[in-house]
Design a protein around this motif. Structure first.
Motif, mmCIF file in Angstrom:
data_model
loop_
_atom_site.group_PDB
_atom_site.id
_atom_site.type_symbol
_atom_site.label_atom_id
_atom_site.label_comp_id
_atom_site.label_asym_id
_atom_site.label_seq_id
_atom_site.Cartn_x
_atom_site.Cartn_y
_atom_site.Cartn_z
ATOM 1 N N LYS A 91 20.751 6.502 42.401
ATOM 2 C CA LYS A 91 20.633 5.052 42.567
ATOM 3 C C LYS A 91 19.417 4.665 43.404
ATOM 4 C CE LYS A 91 24.367 2.696 43.407
ATOM 5 N NZ LYS A 91 25.657 2.204 43.916
ATOM 6 N N ASN A 92 18.751 5.647 43.975
ATOM 7 C CA ASN A 92 17.577 5.372 44.815
ATOM 8 C C ASN A 92 16.264 5.557 44.064
ATOM 9 O OD1 ASN A 92 19.101 4.836 47.129
ATOM 10 N ND2 ASN A 92 19.195 6.999 47.695
ATOM 11 N N ASP A 93 16.332 6.009 42.820
ATOM 12 C CA ASP A 93 15.140 6.405 42.071
ATOM 13 C C ASP A 93 14.817 5.369 40.993
ATOM 14 O OD1 ASP A 93 13.148 7.635 40.636
ATOM 15 O OD2 ASP A 93 14.162 9.570 40.474
ATOM 16 N N LEU A 94 13.916 4.452 41.299
ATOM 17 C CA LEU A 94 13.541 3.421 40.328
ATOM 18 C C LEU A 94 12.922 4.013 39.072
ATOM 19 C CD1 LEU A 94 12.010 0.385 42.271
ATOM 20 C CD2 LEU A 94 13.983 0.366 40.727
ATOM 21 N N GLN A 95 12.179 5.106 39.223
ATOM 22 C CA GLN A 95 11.552 5.716 38.055
ATOM 23 C C GLN A 95 12.596 6.283 37.096
ATOM 24 O OE1 GLN A 95 8.326 5.281 37.347
ATOM 25 N NE2 GLN A 95 8.434 4.034 39.218
ATOM 26 N N LEU A 96 13.694 6.786 37.641
ATOM 27 C CA LEU A 96 14.785 7.266 36.796
ATOM 28 C C LEU A 96 15.392 6.103 36.012
ATOM 29 C CD1 LEU A 96 16.784 9.421 35.818
ATOM 30 C CD2 LEU A 96 18.121 9.005 37.908
ATOM 31 N N PHE A 97 15.560 4.977 36.670
ATOM 32 C CA PHE A 97 16.079 3.789 35.989
ATOM 33 C C PHE A 97 15.169 3.400 34.817
ATOM 34 C CE2 PHE A 97 15.337 -0.849 35.797
ATOM 35 C CZ PHE A 97 16.506 -1.225 35.140
ATOM 36 N N TYR A 98 13.857 3.309 35.079
ATOM 37 C CA TYR A 98 12.923 2.937 34.017
ATOM 38 C C TYR A 98 12.928 3.965 32.888
ATOM 39 C CZ TYR A 98 10.982 -0.587 37.192
ATOM 40 O OH TYR A 98 10.806 -1.656 38.027
ATOM 41 N N TRP A 99 13.017 5.237 33.250
ATOM 42 C CA TRP A 99 13.020 6.291 32.242
ATOM 43 C C TRP A 99 14.241 6.173 31.329
ATOM 44 C CZ3 TRP A 99 16.247 10.645 31.424
ATOM 45 C CH2 TRP A 99 15.754 11.561 30.490
ATOM 46 N N LEU A 100 15.385 5.836 31.911
ATOM 47 C CA LEU A 100 16.592 5.689 31.096
ATOM 48 C C LEU A 100 16.489 4.471 30.174
ATOM 49 C CD1 LEU A 100 19.382 6.609 33.673
ATOM 50 C CD2 LEU A 100 18.676 7.929 31.669
ATOM 51 N N VAL A 101 15.946 3.377 30.671
ATOM 52 C CA VAL A 101 15.732 2.207 29.812
ATOM 53 C C VAL A 101 14.832 2.585 28.639
ATOM 54 C CG1 VAL A 101 14.693 -0.087 29.681
ATOM 55 C CG2 VAL A 101 16.158 0.505 31.620
ATOM 56 N N ASN A 102 13.756 3.325 28.926
ATOM 57 C CA ASN A 102 12.864 3.771 27.856
ATOM 58 C C ASN A 102 13.577 4.704 26.880
ATOM 59 O OD1 ASN A 102 10.636 2.352 28.764
ATOM 60 N ND2 ASN A 102 9.924 4.015 30.082
ATOM 61 N N THR A 103 14.497 5.511 27.389
ATOM 62 C CA THR A 103 15.262 6.411 26.529
ATOM 63 C C THR A 103 16.130 5.623 25.551
ATOM 64 O OG1 THR A 103 15.294 8.136 28.225
ATOM 65 C CG2 THR A 103 16.961 8.280 26.487
ATOM 66 N N LEU A 104 16.765 4.562 26.035
ATOM 67 C CA LEU A 104 17.541 3.702 25.135
ATOM 68 C C LEU A 104 16.647 3.104 24.059
ATOM 69 C CD1 LEU A 104 19.746 3.986 27.369
ATOM 70 C CD2 LEU A 104 20.277 1.564 26.985
ATOM 71 N N ASP A 105 15.457 2.707 24.467
ATOM 72 C CA ASP A 105 14.504 2.122 23.516
ATOM 73 C C ASP A 105 14.080 3.159 22.467
ATOM 74 O OD1 ASP A 105 12.649 0.293 22.385
ATOM 75 O OD2 ASP A 105 11.056 1.101 23.654
ATOM 76 N N GLN A 106 13.777 4.354 22.916
ATOM 77 C CA GLN A 106 13.308 5.396 22.005
ATOM 78 C C GLN A 106 14.368 5.779 20.966
ATOM 79 O OE1 GLN A 106 12.133 8.499 24.696
ATOM 80 N NE2 GLN A 106 10.435 7.282 25.530
ATOM 81 N N HIS A 107 15.634 5.712 21.355
ATOM 82 C CA HIS A 107 16.711 6.068 20.436
ATOM 83 C C HIS A 107 17.258 4.846 19.686
ATOM 84 C CE1 HIS A 107 17.093 10.307 21.425
ATOM 85 N NE2 HIS A 107 17.019 10.009 22.709
ATOM 86 N N ALA A 108 16.586 3.709 19.842
ATOM 87 C CA ALA A 108 16.995 2.477 19.153
ATOM 88 C C ALA A 108 18.465 2.145 19.407
ATOM 89 C CB ALA A 108 16.725 2.591 17.653
#
Length: 383
Positions: A91-108
């Motif tokens: 919960k302290n890692d903003l880059q992890l949050f962004y990476w997961l959002v991008n992962t949702l995008d990549q998998h449509a």
């Protein structure tokens, strides 16, 4: 003056299932839920995001999930599960949050899809937030794997991550589509995690259910041994009380200034931050409960016998009562800042839950720092 006005309400509904070996092909609980959500002509995707602590102890999970979905129609499993760090670090890692959002995008992953979080409360908070802000709301399913998440955070409606050192500064109220409490995951928890997870049951009993507190007193020995039947009853009753409050209090999204389910939490949140989250959430809440119980007694709200019972139960469950960072030298002390941060997080006036009796909370809107300091000194010197 001219204006147009609109008013509407939105009903939320979700179930908390209690099960074991959720991805064993003989267990149809998860499959039955999905089939109840299937829609003709629409193939829905499922993306799993899993706590690395879970995969460490359950290395068969990837293969088991893959096999489980071979016979479920109308759903497409994203084959590779996403593994993320567990604990508060997630919960302290903003880059992890962004990476997961991008992962949702990549998998449509769209709004007909489901994101499934498996892990402790911190990972579920993160996954729920990722789902809630993607496409303005992707459905998410929670599979809590710790005592704390199965009896408290995992069954609620909050999601969030930490920001600038402030706990849950970024977040949403987004109820899950469903929650599945699988007792199998509890067997691999280390002692510190399952023990600290019990404190939320102590909390909710103190403010909501004296009979439940009595039960914990009589079963303390079994609970400290992680007796499966006792632990499962504790989890279920605690979850029932939390869900009853969410649905029955009239303020599930905390639009007011009242937050009774956070009894003992104002100092706990600050202690977590001050220890750089070395303290488990449950350990910090145990200290917070002890502090606010002593404060309640010092102000004449709570009787001495009740205070003794509370302290005794926390000690029997081998939970902490004190930390040096509680010390108050003056009104600029670090722990005192937690009062304002607690008020700021909810807004409005400061509202702290204290105890009138075991099973009966009472809200106050100010804290006397001299009495609070005395309460800290008692925790340090007496117990």
């Amino acid at each position: 003056m001219s204006y147009i006005q609109q008013s509407f309400s939105v009903q939320f509904e979700y179930k908390v299932f209690f099960t074991e070996k959720i991805f064993d092909t003989a267990n149809t609980d998860f499959a039955n839920f999905l089939e109840s959500r299937a829609e003709k002509g629409i193939r829905k995707k499922l993306l799993f995001i899993v706590d690395d602590g879970v995969t460490k102890h359950h290395d068969y999970l990837q293969d088991q999930i893959t096999a489980y979905f071979e016979n479920i129609d109308g759903f497409e499993l994203i084959q590779d599960i996403i593994v993320v760090p567990g604990g508060e670090a997630s919960k302290n890692d903003l880059q992890l949050f962004y990476w997961l959002v991008n992962t949702l995008d990549q998998h449509a992953i769209d709004r007909h899809s489901y994101v499934v979080g498996i892990g402790g409360g911190s990972v579920l908070d993160l996954v729920g937030y990722v789902a809630a802000v993607s496409h303005r709301g992707v459905k998410h399913i929670r599979i809590p794997t710790t005592v704390l998440s199965q009896n408290d955070s995992g069954v609620g409606v909050k999601n969030g991550i930490n920001y600038h050192g402030k706990k849950n500064f970024l977040g949403t109220f987004a109820p899950p589509a469903a929650v599945f409490n699988d007792a199998t995951f509890l067997a691999t928890l280390d002692e510190r995690d399952w023990r600290s997870g019990m404190v939320e049951a102590v909390k909710v009993a103190l403010i909501k259910d004296a009979g439940f507190f009595d039960w914990m007193e009589s079963h303390a020995g079994l609970l400290t041994q992680a007796d499966p039947a006792s632990l499962q009853y504790l989890i279920r009753r605690c979850a029932e009380l939390h869900m009853a409050h969410i649905g029955g209090a009239g303020d599930p999204f905390e639009s007011g200034s009242s937050r009774p389910l956070d009894f003992g939490h104002w100092s706990a949140h600050k202690l977590e931050q001050l220890t750089d989250f070395e303290l488990r959430h449950g350990e910090a809440v145990s200290i917070g409960i002890a502090l606010d119980s002593v404060y309640s007694w010092l102000t004449g709200m709570l009787d001495a016998d009740s205070l003794d019972r509370i302290i005794k139960l926390l000690k029997e469950l081998r939970l902490p009562l004190y930390h040096p960072l509680l010390e108050i030298e003056d009104d600029q002390s670090a722990i005192v800042a937690g009062l304002e941060e607690f008020r700021e997080h909810l807004g409005g006036q400061l509202t702290i839950s204290l105890l009138r009796a075991i099973g009966k909370g009472q809200e106050v809107h100010s804290i006397d720092l001299a009495i609070l300091r005395k309460a800290v000194n008692m925790l340090r010197d007496k117990w």
